[in-house]
Design an enzyme around this catalytic site. Structure first.
Site, short mmCIF file in Angstrom:
data_model
loop_
_atom_site.label_atom_id
_atom_site.label_comp_id
_atom_site.label_asym_id
_atom_site.label_seq_id
_atom_site.Cartn_x
_atom_site.Cartn_y
_atom_site.Cartn_z
N ALA A 3 54.91 38.30 53.25
CA ALA A 3 55.23 38.33 54.69
C ALA A 3 56.72 38.49 54.89
CB ALA A 3 54.72 37.06 55.36
N ASP A 23 44.20 40.39 42.84
CA ASP A 23 45.63 40.44 43.09
C ASP A 23 46.29 41.65 42.47
OD1 ASP A 23 48.30 38.78 43.76
OD2 ASP A 23 46.56 37.63 44.35
N LYS A 39 46.10 43.48 50.96
CA LYS A 39 45.06 43.66 49.97
C LYS A 39 45.16 42.54 48.94
CE LYS A 39 48.77 45.28 47.98
NZ LYS A 39 49.79 44.44 48.48
N SER A 57 51.86 30.34 61.48
CA SER A 57 51.49 29.70 60.23
C SER A 57 50.62 28.51 60.57
CB SER A 57 52.74 29.24 59.46
OG SER A 57 52.39 28.45 58.34
#
Length: 347
Positions: free
Chosen positions: A17, A179, A98, A37
């Site tokens: 982010a 990941d 993703k 958040s």
């Protein structure tokens, strides 16, 4: 949204982010207006760091903020379905990190939500927006190496990652595949489409996530892809595409390359180098620009990262997890059934 500025909301405050926001604030036609958040303190600290006007201590407040044109969802992927779904249901457009979701079922639910609410939705597969990858894809599509026969790609990190790390946590969708492996799988899909069959083997951790996985994908025309991802060793992150008339090699960092080499039978090798004007190789600006271009054009998905392609990648990831025996908490028995080669959901 105006022609001059697209207003962004950032959902989550972690490393990706921060990297994306840093690139956004450097774009003259982007404005970051809010961040959220689950921790108000974290949201406020992030807002102060990047000069963002509004900080929310819950996702719902961000989703309901009518001043936001598009939300960038940057949570761990186990939370993508909930976070992106909340935003879409509230009428926000969404760019979602993703791996898009934990599984194809969740991905299909998000695509259906976007369609129901007539909202833009895109997976943040920045590799597909990279100018050099787009050049490589164009060369392959134009027949520069003939018919594609094999694709090879790897992505591994040296670690070691302790059991407490999110990459080892099943509740957060841990493991190498979602990941890191999403990049080799997406690279193969970019060039060959969805495979007809998937074979895979893995080494699993005590927690039940994959520490390293090797997959062999095959297509009905005889093409093969050999892919590898790992949390136990730093690989070269190389890729190679071989066709009937030549091959293309990416020597390192294939998902954000600075160069690749085209080898064609009977010709000298040709090196293609990234344009310095495109910025550093790890720039996330290309995908941000594509989102803003699509929004201004009134599109609900990007032709560079089409939703049917994202769903196909998720089906392949499901099939790999089915073969290696990885299932996450809360998943139903059929969520990772071998779905490679399944029917593309209309989007």
């Amino acid at each position: 949204m105006t022609e001059q500025s697209v207003r962004w909301g950032i959902l989550a405050t972690g490393g990706i982010a921060a990297a994306f926001t840093a690139d956004l604030v450097d774009l003259p036609d982007a404005e970051v207006v809010a961040v959220a958040s689950r921790s108000e303190a974290s949201a406020k600290a992030f807002a102060e760091r990047f000069g963002i006007g509004r900080a929310y201590g819950d996702w719902g407040a961000l989703a309901e903020d009518a001043d936001i044109d598009v939300v960038y969802v940057a949570t761990p992927h186990a939370a993508h379905r909930a976070a992106a779904g909340l935003c879409l249901a509230a009428g926000r457009n969404v760019l979602c990190e993703k791996a898009f979701t934990l599984n194809a079922r969740e991905a299909g639910e998000l695509v259906a939500l976007a369609k129901d609410h007539d909202r833009f939705l895109m997976e943040a597969m920045w590799m597909y927006c990279n100018p050099l990858i787009r050049r490589l894809k164009a060369l392959v599509d134009d027949g520069a190496i003939g018919d594609v026969r094999t694709v090879q790609a790897d992505f591994g990190l040296a670690g070691p990652f302790p059991p407490s790390h999110r990459l080892r946590d099943p509740a957060q969708g841990g493991g190498a595949l979602l990941d890191l492996g999403v990049y080799p799988v997406s690279f193969a899909h970019l060039l060959l489409g969805e495979p007809s069959d998937v074979t895979a083997k893995a080494v699993l951790s005590e927690e039940g996530v994959d520490l390293q996985t090797g997959a062999l994908l095959s297509w009905d025309d005889g093409a093969l892809a050999s892919l590898h991802c790992s949390l136990t060793g730093g690989t070269g992150t190389t890729a190679s595409v071989t066709g009937s008339l030549g091959r293309i090699d990416i020597p390192n960092g294939f998902f954000h390359p600075d160069r690749f080499v085209l080898h064609r039978d009977g010709r000298d090798p040709e090196e293609f180098v990234a344009d310095p004007a495109d910025g550093p190789r790890n720039s996330l600006k290309h995908e941000a620009r594509e989102v803003m271009r699509a929004l201004r054009a009134g599109e609900t998905q990007s032709p560079l990262v089409p939703l049917e392609g994202t769903l196909a990648v998720m089906r392949t990831l499901d099939a790999v997890r089915d073969r290696i025996g990885v299932r996450y908490p809360g998943e139903a028995a059929g969520d990772t059934a071998g779905t490679a080669g399944g029917t593309v959901t209309p989007v």
